[in-house]
Design an enzyme around this catalytic site. Structure first.
Site, PDB file in Angstrom:
ATOM      1  N   LYS A 157      99.588  35.929  61.352  1.00  0.00           N
ATOM      2  CA  LYS A 157      98.723  35.055  60.555  1.00  0.00           C
ATOM      3  C   LYS A 157      99.531  34.353  59.489  1.00  0.00           C
ATOM      4  CE  LYS A 157      95.000  35.573  57.303  1.00  0.00           C
ATOM      5  NZ  LYS A 157      94.302  36.467  56.426  1.00  0.00           N
ATOM      6  N   LYS A 184     101.400  39.241  58.134  1.00  0.00           N
ATOM      7  CA  LYS A 184     100.602  38.289  57.365  1.00  0.00           C
ATOM      8  C   LYS A 184     101.483  37.681  56.291  1.00  0.00           C
ATOM      9  CE  LYS A 184      96.360  38.096  54.622  1.00  0.00           C
ATOM     10  NZ  LYS A 184      95.217  38.898  54.146  1.00  0.00           N
TER      11      LYS A 184
HETATM   12  C1  PBG Z   1      91.815  38.990  52.671  1.00  0.00           C
HETATM   13  C2  PBG Z   1      91.985  37.936  53.721  1.00  0.00           C
HETATM   14  C3  PBG Z   1      92.462  36.621  53.554  1.00  0.00           C
HETATM   15  C4  PBG Z   1      92.331  36.002  54.804  1.00  0.00           C
HETATM   16  C5  PBG Z   1      91.818  36.950  55.686  1.00  0.00           C
HETATM   17  N1  PBG Z   1      91.629  38.139  55.000  1.00  0.00           N
HETATM   18  C6  PBG Z   1      92.923  35.912  52.347  1.00  0.00           C
HETATM   19  C7  PBG Z   1      94.170  36.305  51.663  1.00  0.00           C
HETATM   20  O1  PBG Z   1      94.909  37.198  52.092  1.00  0.00           O
HETATM   21  O2  PBG Z   1      94.411  35.715  50.626  1.00  0.00           O
HETATM   22  C8  PBG Z   1      92.670  34.565  55.111  1.00  0.00           C
HETATM   23  C9  PBG Z   1      91.888  33.952  56.234  1.00  0.00           C
HETATM   24  C10 PBG Z   1      91.875  32.462  56.309  1.00  0.00           C
HETATM   25  O3  PBG Z   1      92.532  31.737  55.515  1.00  0.00           O
HETATM   26  O4  PBG Z   1      91.173  31.942  57.189  1.00  0.00           O
HETATM   27  N2  PBG Z   1      92.870  39.867  52.520  1.00  0.00           N
HETATM   28 ZN    ZN Z   2      93.068  41.240  50.454  1.00  0.00          ZN
END
Ligand code: PBG
Ligand code: ZN
Length: 332
Positions: free
Chosen positions: A255, A202
Protein backbone atom coordinates in the site's frame (compact mmCIF):
# COMPACT_ATOMS: atom_id res chain seq x y z
CA UNK A 1 11.24 -12.54 -49.79
CA UNK A 2 13.46 -14.59 -47.52
CA UNK A 3 16.69 -16.17 -48.57
CA UNK A 4 17.58 -19.69 -47.36
CA UNK A 5 19.06 -19.70 -43.87
CA UNK A 6 17.44 -16.39 -42.94
CA UNK A 7 14.54 -16.04 -40.55
CA UNK A 8 11.29 -14.69 -41.94
CA UNK A 9 10.36 -11.18 -40.86
CA UNK A 10 9.30 -11.31 -37.22
CA UNK A 11 5.65 -10.29 -36.95
CA UNK A 12 4.73 -10.04 -33.26
CA UNK A 13 1.66 -8.08 -34.31
CA UNK A 14 0.16 -11.24 -35.80
CA UNK A 15 -1.28 -12.29 -32.40
CA UNK A 16 -2.87 -8.86 -31.92
CA UNK A 17 -4.87 -8.71 -35.13
CA UNK A 18 -8.31 -9.60 -33.78
CA UNK A 19 -10.14 -9.34 -30.50
CA UNK A 20 -10.47 -13.13 -30.32
CA UNK A 21 -6.71 -13.59 -30.68
CA UNK A 22 -5.96 -10.89 -28.13
CA UNK A 23 -8.33 -12.51 -25.66
CA UNK A 24 -6.84 -15.94 -26.26
CA UNK A 25 -3.26 -14.85 -25.49
CA UNK A 26 -4.12 -12.45 -22.64
CA UNK A 27 -2.07 -13.26 -19.51
CA UNK A 28 -3.83 -11.23 -16.84
CA UNK A 29 -7.46 -11.46 -15.76
CA UNK A 30 -9.47 -8.92 -13.80
CA UNK A 31 -12.77 -10.06 -12.37
CA UNK A 32 -15.17 -8.85 -9.65
CA UNK A 33 -13.96 -11.59 -7.29
CA UNK A 34 -10.54 -9.92 -7.22
CA UNK A 35 -12.00 -6.76 -5.67
CA UNK A 36 -12.57 -5.67 -2.06
CA UNK A 37 -14.79 -2.65 -1.38
CA UNK A 38 -13.85 -0.27 1.47
CA UNK A 39 -16.71 1.08 3.61
CA UNK A 40 -16.58 3.97 6.10
CA UNK A 41 -19.04 3.24 8.88
CA UNK A 42 -20.17 5.76 11.45
CA UNK A 43 -22.28 5.95 14.62
CA UNK A 44 -25.91 7.05 14.55
CA UNK A 45 -28.73 6.15 12.18
CA UNK A 46 -29.82 7.15 8.70
CA UNK A 47 -26.53 8.87 7.93
CA UNK A 48 -24.97 9.26 4.48
CA UNK A 49 -22.20 11.85 4.48
CA UNK A 50 -20.52 12.24 1.09
CA UNK A 51 -16.73 12.65 1.26
CA UNK A 52 -15.80 15.70 -0.78
CA UNK A 53 -12.41 14.52 -1.97
CA UNK A 54 -13.74 11.05 -2.84
CA UNK A 55 -16.75 11.54 -5.14
CA UNK A 56 -19.09 8.55 -4.96
CA UNK A 57 -17.89 7.47 -1.49
CA UNK A 58 -19.75 8.31 1.73
CA UNK A 59 -19.59 7.68 5.43
CA UNK A 60 -22.68 5.64 6.26
CA UNK A 61 -24.44 4.44 9.40
CA UNK A 62 -25.00 0.73 9.99
CA UNK A 63 -28.63 0.76 8.77
CA UNK A 64 -27.37 1.50 5.22
CA UNK A 65 -25.10 -1.54 5.06
CA UNK A 66 -27.59 -4.27 4.03
CA UNK A 67 -28.46 -2.39 0.81
CA UNK A 68 -24.77 -1.83 0.09
CA UNK A 69 -24.09 -5.51 0.68
CA UNK A 70 -26.89 -6.53 -1.69
CA UNK A 71 -25.40 -4.32 -4.44
CA UNK A 72 -21.90 -5.76 -4.03
CA UNK A 73 -23.10 -9.37 -3.91
CA UNK A 74 -25.22 -8.93 -7.02
CA UNK A 75 -22.14 -7.57 -8.81
CA UNK A 76 -19.95 -10.47 -7.70
CA UNK A 77 -17.71 -8.51 -5.27
CA UNK A 78 -16.98 -11.02 -2.47
CA UNK A 79 -15.63 -8.82 0.33
CA UNK A 80 -15.71 -5.49 2.11
CA UNK A 81 -13.19 -3.86 4.44
CA UNK A 82 -14.64 -1.73 7.22
CA UNK A 83 -13.21 1.49 8.65
CA UNK A 84 -14.78 3.02 11.74
CA UNK A 85 -15.43 6.74 11.97
CA UNK A 86 -16.36 7.45 15.61
CA UNK A 87 -17.80 10.79 16.72
CA UNK A 88 -15.02 13.14 17.94
CA UNK A 89 -16.40 13.03 21.52
CA UNK A 90 -15.76 9.26 21.62
CA UNK A 91 -12.01 9.68 21.18
CA UNK A 92 -9.50 9.55 24.02
CA UNK A 93 -5.70 9.16 24.30
CA UNK A 94 -6.05 5.36 24.65
CA UNK A 95 -8.57 4.94 21.82
CA UNK A 96 -10.90 2.87 23.98
CA UNK A 97 -13.84 3.14 21.59
CA UNK A 98 -11.86 0.97 19.13
CA UNK A 99 -12.80 -2.23 20.99
CA UNK A 100 -16.24 -1.22 22.32
CA UNK A 101 -18.79 -3.99 21.70
CA UNK A 102 -21.28 -1.35 20.53
CA UNK A 103 -18.74 0.53 18.39
CA UNK A 104 -19.66 1.31 14.80
CA UNK A 105 -17.42 -1.40 13.31
CA UNK A 106 -18.55 -4.09 15.76
CA UNK A 107 -22.22 -3.28 15.06
CA UNK A 108 -21.53 -3.13 11.32
CA UNK A 109 -19.94 -6.58 11.31
CA UNK A 110 -22.90 -8.09 13.15
CA UNK A 111 -25.39 -6.39 10.81
CA UNK A 112 -23.56 -7.50 7.67
CA UNK A 113 -23.05 -11.10 8.76
CA UNK A 114 -26.70 -11.35 9.84
CA UNK A 115 -27.94 -9.96 6.54
CA UNK A 116 -25.54 -11.66 4.12
CA UNK A 117 -23.43 -14.42 5.68
CA UNK A 118 -21.69 -15.14 2.34
CA UNK A 119 -20.17 -11.64 2.13
CA UNK A 120 -16.65 -11.72 3.58
CA UNK A 121 -16.17 -9.03 6.20
CA UNK A 122 -12.65 -7.69 6.71
CA UNK A 123 -11.98 -5.11 9.43
CA UNK A 124 -9.20 -2.54 9.56
CA UNK A 125 -7.47 -2.84 12.94
CA UNK A 126 -5.80 0.38 14.06
CA UNK A 127 -6.16 3.04 16.72
CA UNK A 128 -5.69 6.26 14.73
CA UNK A 129 -9.40 6.84 14.11
CA UNK A 130 -10.05 6.41 17.85
CA UNK A 131 -7.24 8.25 19.60
CA UNK A 132 -7.69 11.96 20.39
CA UNK A 133 -4.13 12.57 19.11
CA UNK A 134 -4.74 10.62 15.89
CA UNK A 135 -1.73 8.32 16.24
CA UNK A 136 -1.80 4.57 15.61
CA UNK A 137 -1.03 3.58 19.20
CA UNK A 138 -0.23 4.73 22.73
CA UNK A 139 2.18 7.63 23.19
CA UNK A 140 4.74 8.19 25.94
CA UNK A 141 5.29 11.52 27.72
CA UNK A 142 7.51 12.70 24.88
CA UNK A 143 4.74 11.78 22.44
CA UNK A 144 6.62 8.87 20.94
CA UNK A 145 4.65 5.85 19.78
CA UNK A 146 4.98 3.02 22.31
CA UNK A 147 5.30 -0.12 20.21
CA UNK A 148 4.96 -2.93 22.72
CA UNK A 149 2.32 -1.30 24.92
CA UNK A 150 0.21 -0.87 21.80
CA UNK A 151 0.29 -4.59 20.99
CA UNK A 152 -2.20 -5.69 23.65
CA UNK A 153 -4.63 -3.01 22.50
CA UNK A 154 -4.33 -4.01 18.86
CA UNK A 155 -5.00 -7.63 19.87
CA UNK A 156 -8.00 -6.49 21.89
CA UNK A 157 -9.45 -4.60 18.89
CA UNK A 158 -8.99 -7.63 16.63
CA UNK A 159 -10.65 -9.87 19.21
CA UNK A 160 -13.64 -7.53 19.46
CA UNK A 161 -14.02 -7.70 15.66
CA UNK A 162 -13.75 -11.51 15.73
CA UNK A 163 -16.38 -11.69 18.47
CA UNK A 164 -18.69 -9.60 16.28
CA UNK A 165 -18.20 -12.12 13.46
CA UNK A 166 -15.41 -10.70 11.27
CA UNK A 167 -13.92 -13.23 8.83
CA UNK A 168 -10.59 -11.45 8.43
CA UNK A 169 -8.83 -8.80 10.53
CA UNK A 170 -6.35 -6.41 8.95
CA UNK A 171 -3.84 -4.67 11.23
CA UNK A 172 -2.84 -1.43 9.47
CA UNK A 173 -0.67 0.40 12.00
CA UNK A 174 2.78 -0.94 11.06
CA UNK A 175 3.37 -1.77 14.72
CA UNK A 176 6.13 -4.40 15.01
CA UNK A 177 4.75 -7.70 16.31
CA UNK A 178 1.08 -6.87 15.70
CA UNK A 179 0.39 -9.90 13.51
CA UNK A 180 1.87 -12.28 16.10
CA UNK A 181 0.03 -10.62 18.98
CA UNK A 182 -3.28 -10.85 17.13
CA UNK A 183 -2.68 -14.47 16.06
CA UNK A 184 -1.97 -15.49 19.66
CA UNK A 185 -5.04 -13.67 20.97
CA UNK A 186 -7.29 -15.30 18.36
CA UNK A 187 -5.81 -18.75 18.91
CA UNK A 188 -6.20 -18.48 22.69
CA UNK A 189 -9.93 -18.09 22.16
CA UNK A 190 -12.33 -19.77 19.77
CA UNK A 191 -11.30 -17.70 16.73
CA UNK A 192 -8.60 -19.91 15.21
CA UNK A 193 -10.31 -19.63 11.82
CA UNK A 194 -10.32 -15.85 11.69
CA UNK A 195 -7.65 -14.92 9.13
CA UNK A 196 -5.14 -12.07 9.24
CA UNK A 197 -4.60 -9.76 6.28
CA UNK A 198 -1.40 -7.94 7.20
CA UNK A 199 -0.78 -4.42 5.97
CA UNK A 200 2.78 -5.72 5.76
CA UNK A 201 4.23 -3.10 3.47
CA UNK A 202 2.67 0.27 4.12
CA UNK A 203 4.55 3.35 3.01
CA UNK A 204 4.44 6.79 4.65
CA UNK A 205 2.50 8.19 1.72
CA UNK A 206 0.86 11.47 0.75
CA UNK A 207 -1.67 9.35 -1.16
CA UNK A 208 -3.60 8.77 2.10
CA UNK A 209 -4.72 12.43 2.28
CA UNK A 210 -8.38 11.99 1.27
CA UNK A 211 -8.75 8.94 3.57
CA UNK A 212 -7.70 11.01 6.55
CA UNK A 213 -10.45 13.50 5.71
CA UNK A 214 -12.91 10.62 5.30
CA UNK A 215 -12.04 8.79 8.51
CA UNK A 216 -10.99 11.76 10.61
CA UNK A 217 -7.76 10.00 11.56
CA UNK A 218 -5.09 12.57 10.71
CA UNK A 219 -2.38 12.88 13.38
CA UNK A 220 -2.94 16.02 15.49
CA UNK A 221 0.84 16.59 15.42
CA UNK A 222 3.81 14.86 13.82
CA UNK A 223 3.49 12.18 11.16
CA UNK A 224 3.69 8.40 10.72
CA UNK A 225 7.25 8.18 9.44
CA UNK A 226 8.56 6.39 12.52
CA UNK A 227 6.48 3.31 11.66
CA UNK A 228 5.39 3.49 8.01
CA UNK A 229 8.04 2.80 5.35
CA UNK A 230 10.20 5.37 3.58
CA UNK A 231 9.00 5.63 -0.06
CA UNK A 232 12.64 5.61 -1.17
CA UNK A 233 13.19 2.06 0.11
CA UNK A 234 12.35 -1.29 -1.46
CA UNK A 235 14.33 -4.17 0.06
CA UNK A 236 12.91 -3.52 3.54
CA UNK A 237 9.53 -4.51 2.05
CA UNK A 238 10.85 -8.07 1.82
CA UNK A 239 11.85 -8.13 5.49
CA UNK A 240 8.50 -6.65 6.55
CA UNK A 241 6.58 -9.26 4.59
CA UNK A 242 8.79 -12.15 5.73
CA UNK A 243 8.24 -11.15 9.36
CA UNK A 244 4.48 -10.95 8.96
CA UNK A 245 4.39 -14.37 7.26
CA UNK A 246 6.46 -15.81 10.12
CA UNK A 247 4.06 -14.26 12.65
CA UNK A 248 1.09 -15.93 10.97
CA UNK A 249 -0.21 -13.58 8.28
CA UNK A 250 -2.62 -15.29 5.86
CA UNK A 251 -2.53 -12.43 3.34
CA UNK A 252 0.11 -9.79 2.65
CA UNK A 253 -0.63 -6.26 1.50
CA UNK A 254 1.29 -3.55 -0.30
CA UNK A 255 0.00 0.00 0.00
CA UNK A 256 -0.35 2.31 -1.94
CA UNK A 257 -0.60 0.46 -5.25
CA UNK A 258 0.14 2.41 -8.43
CA UNK A 259 3.34 4.17 -7.37
CA UNK A 260 4.55 0.91 -5.78
CA UNK A 261 3.98 -1.77 -8.42
CA UNK A 262 7.68 -2.68 -8.27
CA UNK A 263 7.11 -3.55 -4.61
CA UNK A 264 3.97 -5.56 -5.44
CA UNK A 265 6.02 -7.56 -7.92
CA UNK A 266 8.95 -8.12 -5.55
CA UNK A 267 6.78 -9.20 -2.61
CA UNK A 268 4.77 -11.53 -4.83
CA UNK A 269 7.93 -13.22 -6.09
CA UNK A 270 9.34 -13.54 -2.57
CA UNK A 271 6.17 -15.15 -1.18
CA UNK A 272 4.59 -17.48 -3.73
CA UNK A 273 1.49 -19.06 -2.23
CA UNK A 274 0.66 -16.13 0.04
CA UNK A 275 -2.22 -14.17 -1.51
CA UNK A 276 -1.06 -10.60 -2.06
CA UNK A 277 -3.36 -7.61 -1.77
CA UNK A 278 -2.71 -4.23 -3.39
CA UNK A 279 -4.46 -1.26 -1.78
CA UNK A 280 -5.50 1.26 -4.43
CA UNK A 281 -5.69 4.10 -1.91
CA UNK A 282 -7.78 7.24 -1.52
CA UNK A 283 -5.35 9.64 -3.22
CA UNK A 284 -5.15 7.41 -6.28
CA UNK A 285 -8.95 7.36 -6.41
CA UNK A 286 -9.25 11.13 -5.93
CA UNK A 287 -6.86 11.88 -8.80
CA UNK A 288 -8.77 9.68 -11.23
CA UNK A 289 -12.15 11.09 -10.17
CA UNK A 290 -10.92 14.70 -10.47
CA UNK A 291 -9.44 14.20 -13.93
CA UNK A 292 -12.55 12.31 -15.07
CA UNK A 293 -14.85 15.04 -13.75
CA UNK A 294 -12.92 17.52 -15.91
CA UNK A 295 -13.35 15.34 -18.96
CA UNK A 296 -9.58 14.90 -19.22
CA UNK A 297 -9.53 11.10 -19.08
CA UNK A 298 -11.84 8.19 -19.82
CA UNK A 299 -12.66 7.02 -16.28
CA UNK A 300 -13.76 3.51 -17.17
CA UNK A 301 -10.73 2.81 -19.34
CA UNK A 302 -8.29 4.34 -16.84
CA UNK A 303 -9.72 2.41 -13.88
CA UNK A 304 -9.77 -0.96 -15.64
CA UNK A 305 -6.25 -0.42 -17.01
CA UNK A 306 -4.92 0.56 -13.56
CA UNK A 307 -6.56 -2.39 -11.79
CA UNK A 308 -5.29 -4.75 -14.49
CA UNK A 309 -1.76 -3.41 -13.99
CA UNK A 310 -1.99 -4.21 -10.26
CA UNK A 311 -3.03 -7.77 -11.09
CA UNK A 312 -0.25 -8.01 -13.70
CA UNK A 313 2.30 -6.89 -11.10
CA UNK A 314 1.27 -9.81 -8.88
CA UNK A 315 -1.70 -8.78 -6.74
CA UNK A 316 -4.26 -11.53 -6.17
CA UNK A 317 -6.71 -9.04 -4.69
CA UNK A 318 -7.24 -5.29 -4.87
CA UNK A 319 -8.83 -3.05 -2.26
CA UNK A 320 -10.34 -0.24 -4.30
CA UNK A 321 -12.93 2.52 -3.95
CA UNK A 322 -13.74 1.79 -7.62
CA UNK A 323 -14.93 -1.73 -6.69
CA UNK A 324 -18.61 -1.26 -7.46
CA UNK A 325 -18.06 0.66 -10.71
CA UNK A 326 -15.32 -1.69 -11.87
CA UNK A 327 -17.44 -4.78 -11.16
CA UNK A 328 -20.29 -3.24 -13.15
CA UNK A 329 -18.00 -2.35 -16.07
CA UNK A 330 -16.54 -5.87 -16.07
CA UNK A 331 -20.04 -7.32 -16.30
CA UNK A 332 -21.44 -4.95 -18.97
C1 PBG B 1 -5.23 3.69 9.19
C2 PBG B 1 -5.33 3.57 7.70
C3 PBG B 1 -4.99 4.53 6.73
C4 PBG B 1 -5.36 3.99 5.49
C5 PBG B 1 -5.88 2.72 5.74
N1 PBG B 1 -5.84 2.48 7.11
C6 PBG B 1 -4.45 5.90 6.87
C7 PBG B 1 -3.08 6.12 7.38
O1 PBG B 1 -2.31 5.19 7.65
O2 PBG B 1 -2.76 7.28 7.55
C8 PBG B 1 -5.24 4.67 4.15
C9 PBG B 1 -6.24 4.24 3.12
C10 PBG B 1 -6.43 5.14 1.95
O3 PBG B 1 -5.76 6.19 1.79
O4 PBG B 1 -7.31 4.83 1.13
N2 PBG B 1 -4.07 3.21 9.75
ZN1 ZN C 1 -3.42 3.89 12.06
Amino acid sequence: MTTPGQFPTVRLRRLRTTDALRRMVRETSLRPEHLIAPIFVTDGANIVQPIESMPGISRVSVDHLPALADDLISLGVPAVILFGVPAPDRKDPEGRESYAPEGAVQRAVRALKAHSPQLLVITDVCMCEYTSHGHCGLLDDSQRLLNDDTLSLVARIALSHAEAGADIVAPSGMIDGAVGAIRRALDDTEYQDVAIMAYAVKYASAYYGPFREAAGGAPAFGDRRTHQLDPANSTIALRESALDVAEGADFLMVKPALAYLDIVSAVNQAHPGVPLVAYNVSGEYAMVKAAAANGWIDERAIVLESLTSMRRAGASLIITYHAKDAARWLRD
